[in-house]
Structures are given as C-alpha cells and as structure tokens.
Design a protein around this motif. Structure first.
Motif, short mmCIF file in Angstrom:
data_model
loop_
_atom_site.label_atom_id
_atom_site.label_comp_id
_atom_site.label_asym_id
_atom_site.label_seq_id
_atom_site.Cartn_x
_atom_site.Cartn_y
_atom_site.Cartn_z
N ALA A 242 0.82 -1.22 0.00
CA ALA A 242 0.00 0.00 0.00
C ALA A 242 0.85 1.26 0.00
N GLN A 243 1.80 1.33 -0.92
CA GLN A 243 2.58 2.56 -1.03
C GLN A 243 1.89 3.53 -1.97
N PHE A 244 2.43 4.68 -2.08
CA PHE A 244 1.69 5.84 -2.54
C PHE A 244 0.76 5.68 -3.75
N PRO A 245 1.23 5.37 -4.95
CA PRO A 245 0.17 5.49 -5.98
C PRO A 245 -0.86 4.38 -5.89
N LEU A 296 12.16 7.53 -1.87
CA LEU A 296 11.25 8.64 -2.17
C LEU A 296 9.81 8.21 -2.02
N ILE A 297 9.50 7.05 -2.59
CA ILE A 297 8.12 6.53 -2.49
C ILE A 297 7.77 6.33 -1.02
N SER A 325 1.21 4.65 6.63
CA SER A 325 2.30 5.55 6.96
C SER A 325 3.48 4.78 7.53
N GLN A 326 3.19 3.83 8.41
CA GLN A 326 4.29 3.07 9.01
C GLN A 326 5.00 2.21 7.97
N LEU A 327 4.21 1.67 7.03
CA LEU A 327 4.85 0.90 5.96
C LEU A 327 5.77 1.80 5.14
N GLY A 328 5.33 3.06 5.03
CA GLY A 328 6.19 4.02 4.36
C GLY A 328 7.52 4.18 5.08
#
Lengths: 738, 500
Positions: A242-245, A296-297, A325-328
């Motif tokens: 579940a990262q950004f895009p 960056l992602i 967010s935490q995965l980020g």
C-alpha cells in the motif's frame, strides 16, 4: 540439527489438512459441518501452534548456527526450462515465520469469539487458515516464481476476506478494488520476474544475487533494462504494501472483519512487500537509482498516510492510514539501505498494530449492541467516547499500542522508529525532516483516535439525553468530516422528517428540531437500548490483547543496542542477519554501532520523543478534555457563523481536514481517470466489435440476402414481366439506335 | 503389439451406438439419458484402457496406426493414428463430452435426437484428433458442424436461429479455404494425389505457394479458434446455446482450431509458419486486450464469458507463434486448461441463468445467499480463469510467457512490448471477471426476480463441478501431469525449425 531443516517444508503445509476437511465439509455437507462449529477452531489453532513451535526451533538454530538451508524439488520437467519448488530457511525467513505464526495464533483465538455469532464462522476459519498457509509459503519461498505463486494466493485470501460479508455492496466493491489494485502490482512483479529471468537466466535468489553483482557494474548497456526490471519488481511491493500510488485499496479493505484487518492488513500481508524488498535487497543495492526511488516513495507514503489519517471518522480507517504511513517508514528504511531498521520496525509495528486493531475490534464489539451493526455506526468514532469507564482492559491495551506507535520510549515502536529516523537524517536531511515531522503527526493522529474513542463521555447516550447530538456530530465533523455523504444523509433526513433546513442545523442549539431528528435517526436502537452501556468483551478476546500487550512492551528489547544487560537472543539474530546478508550494504551499520553507547543516540531519542510528545500534547488540546473542547468548539462555531471572515488558521485547518477526509482526492482522481476511462474503453470496443466487425459480417450477409431477393424477383417466372422487360429493352434499343 | 483397431472402434462406437437410440422404447428420457451416459463412459474407459496398455508415452512417433483404403480413385485412406499431442486432446474430449452429457439431463424436448447429436459430435471430435489423412481430417472437421448447428438451432435460446445461421455461415466460409488448402496440398507436385500427413511433412513447396496454403488453413482455424476479427459468431453462439452444447463448444470445438494450427500449419508448413509467426504473436497480444476490454462492455454474462474465452485463446496463439519448446508446451497446456475452465464457466453460467431466468448483469445481484454452492464454484473457476496460481490457467499462461521471453526469433524490443501488452491483459481479466462476480452474487437479495425459489446445485451438478475442479487443481499444482505428455513430441516438432 540438519534433520530439522529437512522437515521445514512441513511448516506451510501444516494448516492444510484442517482447511481441506473444513472446506470440503462446508461444501458438501454444510449442516453437519456447521454443527461442529467451534470444534473446528481448535485443530486449526493447534496446527498453527505446532508450526510456531517448529519455527521457533528453526530460528533458535539460526541464531546458533546461522546457516542457510535450501532444498529444491523440480516442478516442471523440461529440457531447457525447469521450474523448481523449494524452501529456503535463513534468518529473514525465520523472523517472518515467528511473526506470522504468533500473530496468526492470537488472531485465531480472538476471532473465535469475535466471529462466534456470525453465519460464516467456519468459512472465516477456512479463509484465514488458508491465508496463514500461503503466507508461510511466501516467506519460505526459494525463488521468484514461488514468491509470485504465494503472492497471488495471499492476494486472493485478502480478496475473499475483505468480501467476507458479501451482502454488503461496499464490501463487494472494496474486495474487487483490492484485488484489481494488487493485480496491477502483480503485473509489475511478473514482468520484473520475467525480465530478470531474461537477463540472468535464473530465478533462484542466490544465483540471482551472484549474477547480478558480477554483472551489473560491468555491463553498461543492460543497466537500463535491469533498472526497469527492478522498478517493475518494486511495483509489486508498492501495491502489496500500500505505497503511494497504489495505496487506495488498503483503507477500503477495512470492510473485512476486524481480525482480518489485524492479521492481513496490518501485520503480515502488507508486510509482504517489505519482505520482498528485503529479500531482494542485495539485488537492489547495486541499483542506486532504484534505491533512491524506493526511499522517495516511502517518504511520500509515510507523509501522505499520516495526513490522511488526520481526519478519518472510522476508527479502522484511521488505523489503516496509520499502517500505510508506518509501511512508508519501512520502505524508507529499505530505500536508504538500513535493512535492519526496516525489519525491526516491521516486527514492532506488526505487534503494535495488531494490538491496536484487535483493540478496535473489541471496541466495535462493545459498541455494536448500542448503535447497530452497520460499520458506519459501530466503527464511527463520533459515536464513541468515554469508553474508558466501560472497557478498561481494552482501553489500557489500546493506550499502550497508541503510545508505542507514537514512539514513547519503553514501548516497542520507539526503538525501531528512532533507528529509522536517525538513519534517515544521516542519509538526507530532506527525508529526515519529513520523517521526523511525520513522527509528530503520528503521535497526533494516534492520540486523536485514542481520545475520541476512550476519552470524554459516551456521545451516543449523551445525544439521547441532552439532544445535542447534532452539535457534537457537527463539531466533530468539523474535525472529522467535511461536507460529505454523512451530512447529506442527515440533510435528507432532516428535510424529510422535520423540515429543518440544512443551515439551521449548523446552529447547534435548536433542541426540538434536533431531537426530532435524532429520534428518527436512531429509533430501532435508541428506543430499546436507551440504558445499555458498552460492556467489556469476553476473556477469549482479551487474552490475545494481553499477550500482544506483552509483545508490545518487550519486543523492542530485541533491537536495543545497549550492552547493559538487555540482551535477548534475537539481538544476535538481527546482527547475524545483517552480517550475513548485508555486510557491505548496510551503510549505517557503523553509525548505529558507534551510537550504541554514545551521546548521539540520546540526542536522537530525545528529539524524536519530544516530537512525539509535542504531537500528543496538541492532540490533547484539540480533543482531550471533552467539555472544554466542545465549548471551545461551539464558541468557534458561533464565531464562524458570525464572522464571514474566518481566520487564516481556520481556513488552513479546514483545508487540511477536507483534504484528509476526502482521502487526498486521490480516490476521486482514480475513479475519474481509470474507472471511467476503462468503462469508456469497454464501451468503445464493444461498439467497435458490434458495429464494425460484426457489422461487416452482417453487411455481407445482408448484401447476399438482397442480391438473392433481387435475383428471385428477376427470375420470378412471370411471363408478363419477362415480356415487359423484353419490350422495354427493345424499345430502348430502338430508341437509341437512330 | 496387437493389431486390434482401437482407434476405429473409438471413432465409430459413439455414433453407431448413438444411432441405436432411436430404437429404444419411447418411455421417457430416463432410458435415453442412462444409455447415453453409459456409452460415453464406456468410450472413455475404453480410451483410457487403450492408451494405458497400447501406447508408449516415451515414443513421440505416431502410434496405433491404422490404414485401409477407402476410395481408390484419389488415394483416400482411412488412416488413423495418434501421438502424444493428440492424446491429450482426445482424453479431454472424452472427459468433457461425458460430463456434458451429464450436464444435459434437464433437456427433455426431443431428447433422443439431442443425445444422438451429442454422440455424433463425440465421434467427429475423436475422429478429427486421430486422423492422419488430410482429407479425413477435413471430413471430420465438417462432420462436426452439423450436430452443432442442429443442437444450436433446436435447443437454443430466443435468437437461436440467428446465431445458428451465423455459426454455420462463418464456419462453412472458413471450410472453403480449408478445402482449397487440402486440395492444393494434396495435388501439388507429384502425379498422384497424396494426402498422408506422414508424407506431407517431408514435402516442400515454393515459398509463395506455401504462404498461400498457410493462409488458407489459417482462415479456417481462425474462424474456429477464434482469432480476431473472425470471432463474432462466438458470443452469439455461446449466448444462445444450451449449456451442455456450450461446454462442448468451449471445451473442445475451439481447441480443434488450435490443434489444426499445430498439426497442419506448424508441422506441414514450417517455412510459412516461421514467416507468419510474428504476426500471430501480434494478433494474439491484440486479441488478449481487445477481447478482454470488449468483455467488459457486455451486459449479458454469457457473452462476457464468451469474450473471456476469446481472450484466453490469445495465449494459445502466442504460444504457437513463439516457436519455442516452452511456448508450444504452454499453448498445449492452455488448450487443456481452458478446455476445463471455459467449459465449466459456461456450465455454471447456464445453470445460474436457468434458475434466475435473467441474463443481464445489472438486473442481477445477491444470489449468493440462496445459492452458496454455485457461488463457491463460480468464484473458484473465475479465479482459475484469471490465472490464480495453483490452478491450471496460471501455469499455462506463465509457461507461455516464458516461451515468448526465451524465443530466439524475436528482437528485444518487440518481445518486451508484446510481453507488456500480454501482462496488461492480466490486469483486465480480473476486472471483468470479478465485476461479473460482484454484480451477480454480491450485494443485497433480489426482489424482482421472476422465479423466487432458487435451488442450489444438486448432487449431479456438484459431482460434475468437482470432477472438473480436480484436474484443474492437479495441473496447477503439478503441471508435469500434462507437460510430460507433450514435451518430447514438441521437441521433435520444433526440431524442424532449429535445424534451418
């Protein structure tokens, strides 16, 4: 010792017999199987516990011996192409095995109670056990195809479990969304696998690393292709984690039952992307472009997730954004090459988030008799509040989870997050600033969830007595929702029932009207259960919570670098892990080693803790003490009503909240662009197919038919017509001759 | 080795026994049903027995040969023989036809003729897959059409005549080219006509002539397979036919095109195939995307499944066009796998449709509550169709992917491009399948259905579904079951290409 490794293949297969017997039982003899009901839960928990013991044993051996064991069977026989199936046991695998089995067992125990009144109790157990199997298979995979195999299977389990309550249309579309979004990632993963197969000719991890390391620096031409393939591989991780895009599926996935959210969408499956990257890090590390892209992602995601979590009303959705967010954070850690920090955060986050989700499940469970079983109501934080009196144990555990996620020292996530933060500062101040700022935001939104849920007074009852529900709803809504469907529905209701216009309800104190409205709004439950209060959930559900609380309290110790006695075994494991896999990679190994006893660590810790405490404090000001908050807010509201000129701060706040509540408008954008685009495309091709391709065929047919008719008419056999045509032509002939 | 004419018996038995149906007493359908099932089973068992004990799997050459003169004038022989390539198709035919007869139990109107036609089809299909003479191949190809036409035009839905006519015109139109190809190939070169496939392999033609022949055959197969833009008969046919007919159509009939493509075009005309293969691959890739996106625009769910099977045929074409060992194996695997999955999806759609009497997706919804078993199986087979690992579709598609990747024929960029396009199809497939599932099964209960009291699938349907589900899972988990059949044969076939 060797023989334990030889039987490691049994770990993923252990839960399988129960799944198969339950599945076939449900399919063929449903009544008999359903009568057994809870008896089935026992063997599935038992088998998973055996798997856990096994994996514990394995990881102890890993700590002692630290050897990598791999075993392969051939899957397809072909002369120039052979796929193999096997398992690989190394420290990374053993860590993941322990994580999955422990959380899995606790969630199984929990869901035995949580789902006990559900129609699909056994179906749930089948799905979740199957998920465990595939997830265990995923982490023991020894090559990329096998990873892909189980990757898709966990995706399918997630699909089935999100759509578990299939009569809900929202759940139906959520599960489809999850599957399709994940499929976009799988698309990348498959292409990346194929690309690497084409480049290196192998799918085994270890061959791949060897070849890649020798090859990439030498060969300049193919580096572009390699980068592209690595990027595609990363796309798979982006979707799954579940990262950004591609994060849009995760919040919607909360339509599934809560234990699922804890197990799949917080602890294990969403970590699969991190696992994949960690597994392939030796490959990625030689591609600096990809590494910076990953970080960056990760940074975008961690920031975006935190901002989107700010104003959710649904307790599970806020937690979902927090997971994102935490995965980020983990992604960022991987991107900057601090492998150990990423894995450490993976573990601590998994336990803390599982605790939080299970706690929220417990809250939902206790709220359901009051407000009804619709997730719109039972998960709505607007209706909660003051639960600390009614569900004290849940509250304590939830608070610990919250504080852990905020990064308050003795708790688990502090240690890992601190490591990531300091590493990111060292890597680049830009990432450092964002990561630290987000740490503050994390503290804010997590504490907001806690305060809205447990602090203050129970707003469901409050509204019944003093009939200022709209007031509270609205005032929260300023914080929690902008003009949205909730308000619109109220709007419709109010116009229907009591003829109040939309604007009049903005003024919080019109008792009569609002009371009418509330009466109409909550008749089915309000009338019956006026005096019902939430109850603490049963022991079966509290037990996993408490165990997870223990994990949250003490799991942080495995990664602490102090050598003042706290020396769990797994610190060795982690260091062994990093020594083994990433001797040259881990750029920050020396730094963190040097900071073991140093002043640096303390300053880092102090800064991050102070940020977290600052976030907590702000959250407390906004949401903390209920009365002052509401008064303050009503006051603000009236100010807002009276002053057309709002202060700049309010404007900003509103912007932020509407951004956050509308999920950053990303979903709208996707709907606009992709869904409508694909529909247009489908219509277009359908039209083309029907009009052009089929049209040509039909046209040929029609032409044939017409010609036939014509000939039939011409050759109709009427002598008079023959004579007529004959005379016509003769006269024409005669006419033109002269 | 005994010289018992196994294949002749296998070919003749169903149609012969089927014609006896008309002599059975007119006492309702029960006798006819059981008789047909018994014949199908007998045939299937006979087949299995013959292949178990009289067929060497390791030997890639033609076995169980039979050769007897039929028409002397132009050297027409009754020439049968099978190799591992046709073995798989014949077994699939036996399996699917037997189950389709089981599926056809609800047919009561004029059941004698119905079952006779099914058995006639059975004969025709086995005859096609086992014939070793080009003209015999053509005759069997045509023999197939008549039963399908009748089945379609007599037991179909509302617009059955339209779709039956469309079907027969399309296929007959393709057959003309086939016939031209057969005659052109048979009459070329030597003084006396030769139609033996064995001899034709070694024959070589001038390039133009070969390309013309190839094209003629390709059109016939493109209609049957179908390859775009000759596919429009398929949605109509599948939309209207009874589901047992659909099972036969999707399970076997479409595979005849792929089989012919391998057997005739690849084996007999290697040069032309080598030239044409990039086009085949491109068409295949376009077909995957095109059919998938068309499928998304369908309202009728039978048509949606029909387009999905068109889309899956793209993988077969790519596998054949890749001219690699792996790719061709993948194509064969996909033939079998789609035979199972496609047939079952049509069966499920048909049974669901019979119960609800609704075919438009937007009218449906929430039928999972009254029919949980159909829901389960429908989801499972949709998952199989969208290539979920562990099921046969995944292995087939993966192997085709690898085949394309390792193909030495193509340059890097086109290869990447085609792989990319194929992979986009992988995203589109779940979109249409899952949205179909969602619209049919998920959501609230329906209230406006004409037929309110649904019944879930009974034991007969369950038995059928599980029978097909087991091989799907089996191939998915252990693909060697099928791959071991075809590997050696494919290598022999492709040795033609690599030596040149």
């Amino acid at each position: 010792m060797e023989h334990t490794y030889q039987y490691a293949w049994v770990i993923p297969l252990l839960p399988l017999p129960v799944i198969m017997s339950m599945g076939f039982g449900l399919f063929l003899i449903p009544t008999a199987t359903k009568n057994l009901r809870r008896i089935w839960a026992f063997p599935s928990i038992l088998l998973l516990s055996i798997a856990m013991v096994f994996s514990l044993h394995l990881s102890i051996q890993q700590i002692n011996g630290s050897s990598i064991y791999q075993y392969l069977w051939s899957w397809t026989i072909n002369n120039d192409f052979s796929l193999e199936f096997g398992y690989l046991v190394d420290p990374l695998t053993s860590i993941m095995l322990i994580l999955i089995t422990t959380v899995g067992i606790l969630v199984l125990i929990y869901s035995d109670d949580y789902m006990s009144h559900d129609e699909g109790y056994l179906r749930f157990f089948v799905y979740i056990s199957f998920f465990n199997t595939s997830m265990l298979g995923l982490v023991t995979s020894s090559n990329l195809i096998q990873i892909y195999f189980f990757w898709e299977l966990v995706g399918m389990c997630s699909y089935l479990l999100i759509g578990f309550w299939f009569t809900r249309p929202i759940a139906a579309s959520a599960c489809q969304k999850a599957f399709v979004t994940n499929r976009v990632g799988d698309f990348g993963l498959l292409l990346g696998i194929l690309g690497f197969f084409w480049i290196t000719g192998s799918l085994e991890f270890r061959d791949l690393f060897k070849i890649a390391n020798n090859w990439i620096p030498n060969n300049g031409i193919n580096s572009l292709l390699t980068t592209l393939c690595a990027f595609l591989l990363f796309l798979g991780a982006v979707a799954k984690s579940a990262q950004f895009p591609l994060h849009v599926w995760l919040p919607d996935a909360m339509e599934g039952p809560t234990p699922i959210s804890a197990l799949i969408h917080a602890a294990t499956m969403v970590a699969a992307g991190i696992f994949l990257l960690a597994r392939l890090l030796p490959l990625f590390i030689s591609l600096p472009w990809i590494m910076s892209f990953i970080s960056l992602i990760g940074t975008i995601t961690l920031f975006l997730g935190a901002t989107l979590a700010l104003a959710q009303r649904d307790i599970k959705r806020s937690l979902a954004y927090s997971t994102m967010s935490q995965l980020g954070y983990m992604m960022l850690a991987l991107g900057i090459g601090s492998y150990q920090a990423a894995l450490f955060h993976l573990i601590t986050h998994a336990y803390s988030k599982a605790l939080l989700f299970l706690g929220s499940g417990s809250v939902i469970h206790s709220m359901e008799p009051l407000v009804g079983y619709s997730p719109d109501k039972s998960q709505n934080m607007v209706l909660m509040g003051g639960l600390r009196k009614y569900v004290p144990i849940t509250r304590t555990t939830f608070l610990c989870g919250t504080l852990s996620l905020c990064g308050i020292p003795p708790l688990a996530c502090f240690w890992s997050k601190d490591e990531i933060l300091s590493n990111s500062w060292l890597y680049s101040p830009f990432f450092g600033i964002i990561a630290s700022f987000t740490a503050g935001l994390t503290a804010f939104y997590m504490f907001r969830i806690y305060l809205l849920t447990f602090d203050g007074y129970l707003r469901v009852h409050f509204q019944n007595y003093s009939s200022t529900k709209e007031g509270s709803l609205y005032s929260i809504s300023l914080w929690g929702k902008s003009i949205s469907k909730g308000v619109n529905r109220d709007f419709v209701l109010s116009t229907m029932k009591s003829g109040v216009s939309f604007f009049s309800q903005n003024i919080p104190k019109i008792p009569a009207n609002t009371r009418n409205k509330i009466g109409s709004f909550s008749t089915p439950f309000g009338a019956k259960n006026t005096f019902v209060y939430p109850h603490e959930t049963g022991n079966t559900m509290l037990f996993p919570l408490l165990i997870l609380l223990l994990f949250t309290l003490f799991i942080g110790s495995i990664g602490i670098h102090f050598d003042n006695g706290v020396k769990d075994n797994r610190i060795l494991e982690l260091t062994i892990l990093s020594k083994w896999l990433t001797p040259s990679i881990n750029l920050f190994q020396e730094n963190s080693n040097s900071s073991i006893n140093s002043y640096e660590f303390l300053t880092n810790a102090i800064s991050s803790v102070s940020l977290a405490i600052f976030g907590l404090f702000i959250a407390y000001i906004f949401y903390g003490s209920a009365y002052s908050f509401f008064q303050n807010l009503n006051f603000q509201n009236s100010l807002v009503k009276k002053n057309p000129k709002k202060s700049f701060l309010d404007e900003v706040k509103k912007k932020i909240y509407s951004w956050s509540y509308n999920r950053g408008y990303i979903d709208f954008f996707y709907t606009r662009v992709f869904i409508l685009g694909i529909r247009k495309l489908a219509e277009l091709t359908h039209f083309f197919d029907k009009g052009v391709i089929d049209g040509i065929t039909n046209g040929v047919g029609l032409a044939g038919f017409c010609i036939g008719e014509e000939i039939k008419y011409v050759g109709g056999g009427r002598i008079s017509s023959y004579l007529f045509f004959f005379l016509c032509y003769v006269s024409l002939f005669l006419f033109f001759i002269p | 080795m005994s010289y018992f004419p196994w294949l002749t018996i296998l070919v003749v038995l169903p149609i012969f026994a089927g014609s006896l149906i008309f002599f059975l007493p007119h006492k309702g359908n029960k006798i006819v049903r059981w008789y047909t099932i018994a014949i199908c089973l007998l045939e299937f068992l006979l087949m299995t027995y013959a292949f178990c004990y009289h067929f060497q799997l390791e030997d890639p050459l033609i076995q169980l040969k039979e050769d007897s003169k039929w028409i002397d004038v132009f050297d027409f022989h009754w020439r049968l023989g099978i190799d591992p390539l046709s073995l798989g198709s014949i077994l699939l035919t036996g399996f699917i036809t037997t189950l389709a007869t089981l599926a056809a139990w609800p047919v009561t109107r004029n059941s004698q003729l119905f079952y006779f036609l099914m058995l006639a089809m059975y004969s025709g299909q086995i005859g096609l897959f086992s014939s070793r003479d080009l003209l015999l191949f053509f005759i069997m190809w045509e023999l197939e059409l008549i039963p399908v036409y009748l089945l379609l035009s007599m037991w179909g839905g509302k617009r059955r005549l339209y779709s039956a006519t469309k079907f027969i015109l399309y296929t007959a139109g393709g057959s003309i080219f086939f016939l031209i190809g057969v005659l052109g190939m048979g009459l070329y070169g030597s003084n006396e006509p030769g139609l033996d496939l064995e001899r034709l392999i070694n024959q070589s033609y001038p390039t133009t002539w070969e390309i013309l022949l190839y094209f003629g055959f390709l059109i016939a197969y493109a209609v049957k397979l179908p390859i775009i833009p000759l596919h429009t008969w398929l949605p109509y046919t599948h939309g209207e036919a009874h589901y047992s007919t659909c099972m036969l159509l999707a399970g076997i009939l479409l595979k005849m095109g792929a089989y012919g493509l391998i057997r005739v075009n690849m084996e007999l005309l290697p040069h032309a195939h080598y030239l044409f293969s990039p086009w085949l691959v491109i068409i295949g890739a376009v077909q995957i995307i095109y059919a998938a996106s068309t499928s998304l625009g369908q309202r009728n769910f039978k048509k949606r499944i029909a387009y999905s099977s068109v889309s899956h045929m793209g993988f077969i074409i790519i596998g054949i066009g890749s001219i690699t060992n792996i790719g061709l194996n993948g194509a064969i695997l996909q033939i079998l796998s789609h035979g199972f999955i496609g047939a079952t999806l049509f069966f499920l759609a048909g049974t669901a449709c019979d119960r609800m009497r609704l075919v438009y997706l937007e009218e449906l919804g929430g039928i999972s509550i009254p029919m949980p078993k159909i829901f389960t199986m429908f989801s499972s087979f949709s998952m199989a169709s969208l290539a979920l690992p562990g099921m046969s579709g995944f292995v087939a598609e993966l192997v085709v992917f690898f085949g394309l990747i390792t193909s030495p024929k193509f340059m890097l960029m086109p290869k990447m491009l085609i792989t990319f396009v194929m992979a986009i199809g992988m995203i589109l497939t779940p979109i249409y399948l899952l949205s179909m599932l969602r619209q049919m099964f998920y959501g609230y209960k329906l209230f406006h259905v004409p037929n309110k009291n649904f019944v879930d699938s009974g034991p007969r349907e369950l038995f059928l579904l599980i029978c097909i589900f087991l091989p799907v899972i089996g191939i998915g988990i252990y693909p060697d079951l099928v791959l071991s059949l075809s590997v050696d044969r494919v290598e022999v076939l492709l040795s033609n290409y690599y030596t040149k």
